[in-house]
Write a protein that holds these residues in place. Structure first.
Motif, PDB file in Angstrom:
ATOM      1  N   VAL A 167       8.305  -2.737 -12.822  1.00 14.01           N
ATOM      2  CA  VAL A 167       8.844  -1.917 -11.738  1.00 14.01           C
ATOM      3  C   VAL A 167       7.670  -1.435 -10.897  1.00 14.01           C
ATOM      4  CG1 VAL A 167       8.822   0.158 -13.193  1.00 14.01           C
ATOM      5  CG2 VAL A 167      10.266   0.089 -11.154  1.00 14.01           C
ATOM      6  N   THR A 168       7.833  -1.500  -9.582  1.00 16.39           N
ATOM      7  CA  THR A 168       6.795  -1.073  -8.653  1.00 16.39           C
ATOM      8  C   THR A 168       7.335   0.065  -7.787  1.00 16.39           C
ATOM      9  OG1 THR A 168       5.844  -3.299  -8.547  1.00 16.39           O
ATOM     10  CG2 THR A 168       5.301  -1.793  -6.754  1.00 16.39           C
ATOM     11  N   TYR A 169       6.520   1.102  -7.661  1.00 17.23           N
ATOM     12  CA  TYR A 169       6.857   2.200  -6.759  1.00 17.23           C
ATOM     13  C   TYR A 169       5.728   2.351  -5.751  1.00 17.23           C
ATOM     14  CZ  TYR A 169       7.679   6.885  -4.958  1.00 17.23           C
ATOM     15  OH  TYR A 169       7.895   7.954  -4.123  1.00 17.23           O
ATOM     16  N   ALA A 170       6.085   2.449  -4.470  1.00 18.74           N
ATOM     17  CA  ALA A 170       5.080   2.608  -3.418  1.00 18.74           C
ATOM     18  C   ALA A 170       5.613   3.588  -2.383  1.00 18.74           C
ATOM     19  CB  ALA A 170       4.754   1.268  -2.770  1.00 18.74           C
ATOM     20  N   ARG A 171       4.697   4.335  -1.797  1.00 19.46           N
ATOM     21  CA  ARG A 171       5.121   5.294  -0.778  1.00 19.46           C
ATOM     22  C   ARG A 171       4.006   5.526   0.237  1.00 19.46           C
ATOM     23  NH1 ARG A 171       7.439   9.803  -1.585  1.00 19.46           N
ATOM     24  NH2 ARG A 171       6.475  10.922   0.122  1.00 19.46           N
ATOM     25  N   ILE A 172       4.409   6.080   1.377  1.00 16.69           N
ATOM     26  CA  ILE A 172       3.455   6.477   2.415  1.00 16.69           C
ATOM     27  C   ILE A 172       2.765   7.762   1.953  1.00 16.69           C
ATOM     28  CG2 ILE A 172       3.208   7.228   4.798  1.00 16.69           C
ATOM     29  CD1 ILE A 172       5.736   5.555   5.426  1.00 16.69           C
ATOM     30  N   LEU A 173       1.436   7.744   1.936  1.00 17.60           N
ATOM     31  CA  LEU A 173       0.677   8.895   1.473  1.00 17.60           C
ATOM     32  C   LEU A 173       0.160   9.763   2.614  1.00 17.60           C
ATOM     33  CD1 LEU A 173      -1.465   7.098  -1.277  1.00 17.60           C
ATOM     34  CD2 LEU A 173       0.702   8.326  -1.579  1.00 17.60           C
ATOM     35  N   TYR A 174      -0.114   9.130   3.749  1.00 17.32           N
ATOM     36  CA  TYR A 174      -0.716   9.892   4.854  1.00 17.32           C
ATOM     37  C   TYR A 174      -0.451   9.145   6.158  1.00 17.32           C
ATOM     38  CZ  TYR A 174      -4.382  11.985   7.782  1.00 17.32           C
ATOM     39  OH  TYR A 174      -5.064  12.611   8.784  1.00 17.32           O
ATOM     40  N   GLN A 175      -0.051   9.896   7.189  1.00 20.24           N
ATOM     41  CA  GLN A 175       0.040   9.311   8.526  1.00 20.24           C
ATOM     42  C   GLN A 175      -0.171  10.420   9.561  1.00 20.24           C
ATOM     43  OE1 GLN A 175       3.844   7.514   9.426  1.00 20.24           O
ATOM     44  NE2 GLN A 175       4.951   8.865   8.032  1.00 20.24           N
ATOM     45  N   LYS A 176      -1.210  10.230  10.337  1.00 24.43           N
ATOM     46  CA  LYS A 176      -1.535  11.186  11.382  1.00 24.43           C
ATOM     47  C   LYS A 176      -2.326  10.465  12.453  1.00 24.43           C
ATOM     48  CE  LYS A 176      -3.642  15.701  12.223  1.00 24.43           C
ATOM     49  NZ  LYS A 176      -4.391  16.840  11.628  1.00 24.43           N
ATOM     50  N   ASP A 177      -1.905  10.681  13.695  1.00 24.01           N
ATOM     51  CA  ASP A 177      -2.533  10.010  14.831  1.00 24.01           C
ATOM     52  C   ASP A 177      -2.503   8.495  14.600  1.00 24.01           C
ATOM     53  OD1 ASP A 177      -3.032  12.508  15.964  1.00 24.01           O
ATOM     54  OD2 ASP A 177      -4.967  12.684  14.939  1.00 24.01           O
ATOM     55  N   ALA A 178      -3.657   7.839  14.654  1.00 21.55           N
ATOM     56  CA  ALA A 178      -3.683   6.377  14.519  1.00 21.55           C
ATOM     57  C   ALA A 178      -3.919   5.925  13.080  1.00 21.55           C
ATOM     58  CB  ALA A 178      -4.769   5.793  15.421  1.00 21.55           C
ATOM     59  N   HIS A 179      -3.928   6.858  12.138  1.00 18.70           N
ATOM     60  CA  HIS A 179      -4.298   6.527  10.766  1.00 18.70           C
ATOM     61  C   HIS A 179      -3.078   6.587   9.828  1.00 18.70           C
ATOM     62  CE1 HIS A 179      -8.378   6.778  12.189  1.00 18.70           C
ATOM     63  NE2 HIS A 179      -8.160   8.021  12.612  1.00 18.70           N
ATOM     64  N   PHE A 180      -2.997   5.595   8.969  1.00 18.31           N
ATOM     65  CA  PHE A 180      -1.836   5.439   8.088  1.00 18.31           C
ATOM     66  C   PHE A 180      -2.331   4.921   6.731  1.00 18.31           C
ATOM     67  CE2 PHE A 180       1.260   2.569   6.191  1.00 18.31           C
ATOM     68  CZ  PHE A 180       2.441   3.291   6.222  1.00 18.31           C
ATOM     69  N   VAL A 181      -1.890   5.556   5.642  1.00 15.37           N
ATOM     70  CA  VAL A 181      -2.293   5.156   4.289  1.00 15.37           C
ATOM     71  C   VAL A 181      -1.061   5.105   3.396  1.00 15.37           C
ATOM     72  CG1 VAL A 181      -3.700   5.701   2.259  1.00 15.37           C
ATOM     73  CG2 VAL A 181      -4.572   6.206   4.547  1.00 15.37           C
ATOM     74  N   LYS A 182      -0.959   4.062   2.603  1.00 19.72           N
ATOM     75  CA  LYS A 182       0.109   3.969   1.610  1.00 19.72           C
ATOM     76  C   LYS A 182      -0.480   3.524   0.269  1.00 19.72           C
ATOM     77  CE  LYS A 182       1.457  -0.693   3.230  1.00 19.72           C
ATOM     78  NZ  LYS A 182       2.575  -1.524   3.740  1.00 19.72           N
ATOM     79  N   GLY A 183       0.199   3.865  -0.805  1.00 18.90           N
ATOM     80  CA  GLY A 183      -0.271   3.506  -2.140  1.00 18.90           C
ATOM     81  C   GLY A 183       0.887   3.056  -3.000  1.00 18.90           C
ATOM     82  N   GLY A 184       0.565   2.334  -4.072  1.00 19.00           N
ATOM     83  CA  GLY A 184       1.621   1.842  -4.953  1.00 19.00           C
ATOM     84  C   GLY A 184       1.096   1.564  -6.351  1.00 19.00           C
ATOM     85  N   ILE A 185       2.006   1.533  -7.302  1.00 22.02           N
ATOM     86  CA  ILE A 185       1.658   1.230  -8.689  1.00 22.02           C
ATOM     87  C   ILE A 185       2.766   0.391  -9.311  1.00 22.02           C
ATOM     88  CG2 ILE A 185       2.695   3.374  -9.543  1.00 22.02           C
ATOM     89  CD1 ILE A 185       0.470   3.405 -11.690  1.00 22.02           C
ATOM     90  N   SER A 186       2.378  -0.566 -10.132  1.00 18.84           N
ATOM     91  CA  SER A 186       3.324  -1.396 -10.890  1.00 18.84           C
ATOM     92  C   SER A 186       3.098  -1.146 -12.369  1.00 18.84           C
ATOM     93  CB  SER A 186       3.121  -2.886 -10.595  1.00 18.84           C
ATOM     94  OG  SER A 186       3.436  -3.196  -9.262  1.00 18.84           O
ATOM     95  N   LEU A 187       4.170  -0.920 -13.095  1.00 17.39           N
ATOM     96  CA  LEU A 187       4.130  -0.800 -14.546  1.00 17.39           C
ATOM     97  C   LEU A 187       4.882  -1.984 -15.128  1.00 17.39           C
ATOM     98  CD1 LEU A 187       4.811   3.026 -14.945  1.00 17.39           C
ATOM     99  CD2 LEU A 187       2.614   1.845 -14.885  1.00 17.39           C
ATOM    100  N   LYS A 188       4.270  -2.663 -16.101  1.00 18.46           N
ATOM    101  CA  LYS A 188       4.821  -3.930 -16.587  1.00 18.46           C
ATOM    102  C   LYS A 188       4.994  -3.910 -18.102  1.00 18.46           C
ATOM    103  CE  LYS A 188       1.355  -6.163 -14.592  1.00 18.46           C
ATOM    104  NZ  LYS A 188       0.512  -7.219 -13.992  1.00 18.46           N
ATOM    105  N   TYR A 189       6.189  -4.303 -18.531  1.00 20.58           N
ATOM    106  CA  TYR A 189       6.425  -4.542 -19.952  1.00 20.58           C
ATOM    107  C   TYR A 189       6.173  -6.027 -20.208  1.00 20.58           C
ATOM    108  CZ  TYR A 189       8.960  -5.244 -24.326  1.00 20.58           C
ATOM    109  OH  TYR A 189       9.303  -5.584 -25.603  1.00 20.58           O
ATOM    110  N   LEU A 190       5.346  -6.322 -21.197  1.00 11.84           N
ATOM    111  CA  LEU A 190       4.884  -7.687 -21.441  1.00 11.84           C
ATOM    112  C   LEU A 190       5.474  -8.239 -22.725  1.00 11.84           C
ATOM    113  CD1 LEU A 190       1.096  -6.964 -20.761  1.00 11.84           C
ATOM    114  CD2 LEU A 190       2.831  -7.628 -19.090  1.00 11.84           C
ATOM    115  N   GLN A 191       5.928  -9.487 -22.680  1.00 10.01           N
ATOM    116  CA  GLN A 191       6.390 -10.210 -23.863  1.00 10.01           C
ATOM    117  C   GLN A 191       5.468 -11.405 -24.079  1.00 10.01           C
ATOM    118  OE1 GLN A 191       9.095 -10.116 -26.329  1.00 10.01           O
ATOM    119  NE2 GLN A 191       7.727 -11.706 -27.079  1.00 10.01           N
ATOM    120  N   GLY A 192       4.786 -11.424 -25.217  1.00 15.94           N
ATOM    121  CA  GLY A 192       3.854 -12.502 -25.487  1.00 15.94           C
ATOM    122  C   GLY A 192       4.539 -13.760 -25.980  1.00 15.94           C
ATOM    123  N   PHE A 193       4.156 -14.901 -25.426  1.00 18.96           N
ATOM    124  CA  PHE A 193       4.646 -16.197 -25.890  1.00 18.96           C
ATOM    125  C   PHE A 193       3.725 -16.801 -26.954  1.00 18.96           C
ATOM    126  CE2 PHE A 193       7.863 -15.759 -23.144  1.00 18.96           C
ATOM    127  CZ  PHE A 193       7.758 -16.213 -21.838  1.00 18.96           C
ATOM    128  N   GLY A 194       2.439 -16.458 -26.893  1.00 19.91           N
ATOM    129  CA  GLY A 194       1.495 -17.005 -27.860  1.00 19.91           C
ATOM    130  C   GLY A 194       0.107 -17.092 -27.264  1.00 19.91           C
TER     131      GLY A 194
END
Length: 695
Positions: A167-194
């Protein structure tokens, strides 16, 4: 000797390398849910309302030992061994990688944040730092009557396959004048095949065809080896029949940030009646974009795997190898085991990505991307991605994009590819033009897939209420700005409009400002009709709660053991725990019988009475009494003896007051040993009785 020398070298010739998946496509602002592969922040402020990936496959293969001309592959008389050009050196490498993005989707939670859920399967099989001349010897075969020398020095290896649900969640962190910043994180459940990995340090093999003279047998070859050999593999690779392991999992994560410089943002400014002005999402608004992300940090542990380190500095006669069926047996008996452990861990191929994208016009862009591996080449329990730098010009629009990445890739050099996106279809390769235009090639990749894109629409105002449809909660109904374009509702249907209703979600009379008359305990009965106005209860019991005599959370009316504390899952009766189950079997294994018979010795009656006491605490539980023997004697005799002993225990328990309907007995003879039958101590452990819960 040949059957062991070949796997010794090949087992060590694995190492994790990985080129980027979906090369070129990930630079596209319309890549949608794929964008999270390179940087999870990409899905925020997306050009999509939602993007659904149906299936996508990216595959890569390459080596620096053999190269061929593309047109030769289609000749009728093409023979790989004869027509391929060979470039042997002291460090040859190869790679095969598949990355499948399964059903995945992303959507916007609100104007500032987005979420994605994705499925992914990945497999890597690679070789690294292999002496090409030695590889020739292994492929072409060697004459055991001739001396030869194989010198591999240091080499490493890793092969791994796994699946991801994330699952990935991302959002706008900062926006003012000409500047814009966004961030995101993915959390992963892993199943090993071998997983399988190996390494060699100062590894060499010197074969002398007439090196040792054995009295009475004559002269035989000798094998002098040096160095250390390490290998590890997961449980499901120990046998010939591969199967996916259950319960083998781990966790991983990606994190990323994106900065955009938007000098012309006012051209995309719209009105939001609640939050003020906002920027349209259907268009790209930046002149320059820069991204930084860290992907694939995490691991999968294979608890029942094997890892061993051997010192193979020894001289062995050739015939000694013929006494063994497997390499592991030969290593255990002929060389020195330095260390071993019963678990292996697979680290993910952690990587740092840096990306800069420049917009010439609304449709033409130039992207510069760098991928840097954060995993050491000498770490054999971790996959390692290839370092690369890519410059990708592209044409981009809502329904169509074309891109042509130009790359420098670690170990494979210059690569030139092309790809396109046309509505739901995306297809491409990071090396197709290199393959088609060069005299010869030694690596190639390709990807393709289908998705369902739902793009951000251009702003409209169908109902003419002055609020854009994108922000209008009722785009087809005229309504005031202060109610987000909707007519004032009467949610609870009590004829008092929500704006005047003190309880808009609950129907009530107008004289009480739209609120219902009080129900103190909130059980649906007004206090005047409630027999227990201070305690919530069902209408069927006049507003009073049903009793729970033993306070176990199961009401007496549903409790099969109302006087005894139990669990909800067991209908109010006590539930047998693993600790109690272990205690039962600890008692059962001490039951003694006369030798060769099913007669219970008197000394075991105390133990049996303790077992009766435990069974009495769980009156609703059923148990299986199981008899086991060692392997001394015939199979039929052991089977019969185990059945009789289990029946003897059952009869004793019944005679002591345990309901016979709660018990059954079985005999397994010598079929389920818990220790080796080669030694007295092991046989003693195998002669046992077990009492297990029937679920």
């Amino acid at each position: 000797m040949k059957k062991f020398l070949t796997p010794v070298l090949f087992f060590c010739m694995l190492h994790g390398l990985l080129a980027q998946s979906y090369t070129g496509f990930l630079t596209d602002n319309y890549s949608g849910v794929h964008g999270l592969i390179a940087n999870p922040a990409n899905i925020a402020d997306s050009r999509f309302k939602t993007d659904i990936n149906l299936i996508g496959v990216s595959a890569l293969g390459g080596n620096d030992l053999y190269s061929v001309r593309f047109k030769d592959l289609f000749e009728d008389d093409f023979n790989f061994e004869e027509d391929a050009e060979k470039s042997t050196k002291s460090s040859n490498n190869g790679i095969a990688h598949v990355d499948v993005l399964g059903p995945s989707f992303m959507f916007n939670l609100n104007p500032k944040s987005s979420i994605a859920i994705f499925t992914r399967a990945r497999a890597m099989v690679n070789i690294n730092d292999v002496n090409g001349e030695n590889l020739d010897t292994l492929i072409d075969g060697f004459d055991e009557e001739q001396d030869f020398m194989i010198d591999e020095e240091d080499l490493y290896g890793n092969a791994h396959g796994w699946a991801e649900i994330g699952v990935t969640y991302a959002r706008i962190l900062y926006q003012k004048d000409a500047h814009f910043v966004k961030g995101g994180i993915s959390l992963k459940y892993l199943q090993g095949f071998g997983q399988a990995y190996g390494s060699g340090e100062n590894l060499s093999v010197d074969y002398d065809a007439d090196g040792i003279t054995i009295p009475g047998q004559g002269t035989v070859g000798s094998i002098t080896s040096t160095g250390n050999l390490r290998y590890g593999f997961s449980e499901n690779l120990q046998e010939d029949d591969f199967e996916v392991l259950k319960g083998v999992n781990g966790f991983g994560a990606d994190i990323g940030f994106v900065y955009e410089w938007r000098p012309d943002k006012d051209k995309y400014l719209l009105n939001d009646p609640d939050n003020g002005p906002y920027l349209a999402k259907y268009a790209n608004k930046y002149k320059l974009k820069a991204g930084l992300s860290l992907t694939d940090f995490g691991s999968i542990k294979y608890p029942n795997g094997t890892e061993k380190l051997y010192d193979i500095n020894a001289t062995i006669d050739e015939d000694a190898f013929d006494d063994y069926d497997t390499l592991e047996e030969a290593l255990d008996d002929l060389y020195t085991e330095v260390s071993s452990q019963n678990a292996v861990t697979a680290k993910l191929p952690t990587m740092l990505h840096a990306n800069v994208d420049y917009s010439f016009t609304n449709h033409f862009y130039l992207n510069l991307n760098t991928d840097l591996s954060l995993v050491s080449k000498s770490r054999v329990d971790a996959n390692r991605q290839l370092n690369e730098v890519a410059l990708t010009p592209r044409y981009e629009s809502k329904w169509f994009s074309f891109y042509s990445p130009i790359r420098m890739v670690e170990q494979f050099g210059f690569q030139w590819g092309a790809g396109l996106r046309a509505g739901p279809l995306y297809i491409g390769s990071g090396s197709v033009l290199t393959v088609l235009l060069s005299d010869k090639f030694n690596s190639a990749d390709v990807y393709a897939g289908l998705k369902i894109p739902v793009y951000q629409p251009k702003v409209r105002d169908r109902d003419g209420d002055g609020i854009k449809d994108k922000l209008d909660e009722c785009p087809d109904k005229h309504g005031p700005v202060e109610n987000n374009g909707c007519p004032w509702p009467d949610t609870d249907g009590d004829d008092v409009l929500d704006k005047d209703d003190a309880c808009p979600e609950q129907a009530g009379p107008e004289e009480n400002k739209g609120c219902p008359w009080p129900d103190t305990d909130g059980d649906g009965l007004l206090d005047q009709d409630d027999s227990c106005p201070q305690e919530a209860g069902p209408v069927a019991n006049n507003g009073c709660p049903w009793p729970d005599t033993d306070s176990d959370g199961v009401l007496d009316k549903d409790d099969q053991c109302p006087e005894t504390v139990g669990t909800v899952a067991n209908n109010g009766c006590p539930e047998l725990t693993e600790t109690v189950q272990k205690a039962l079997n600890d008692y059962a294994k001490t039951i003694l019988f006369d030798t060769g018979t099913a007669n219970i010795q008197d000394a075991s009656h105390t133990v049996l009475n303790d077992i009766v006491a435990i069974l009495a605490e769980y009156p609703n539980a059923r148990f299986s009494i199981e008899g086991h023997t060692d392997s001394i004697g015939s199979y039929e005799t052991n089977q019969k003896l185990s059945e009789n002993r289990a029946k003897s225990v059952l009869d004793f328990l019944v005679s002591a007051g345990v309901d016979a309907s709660r018990l059954e007995s079985k005999g397994f003879g010598e079929m389920k040993p818990i220790a080796t039958n080669m030694y007295k101590h092991g046989r003693k452990q195998n002669r046992r009785v077990e009492i297990n819960l029937i679920k």
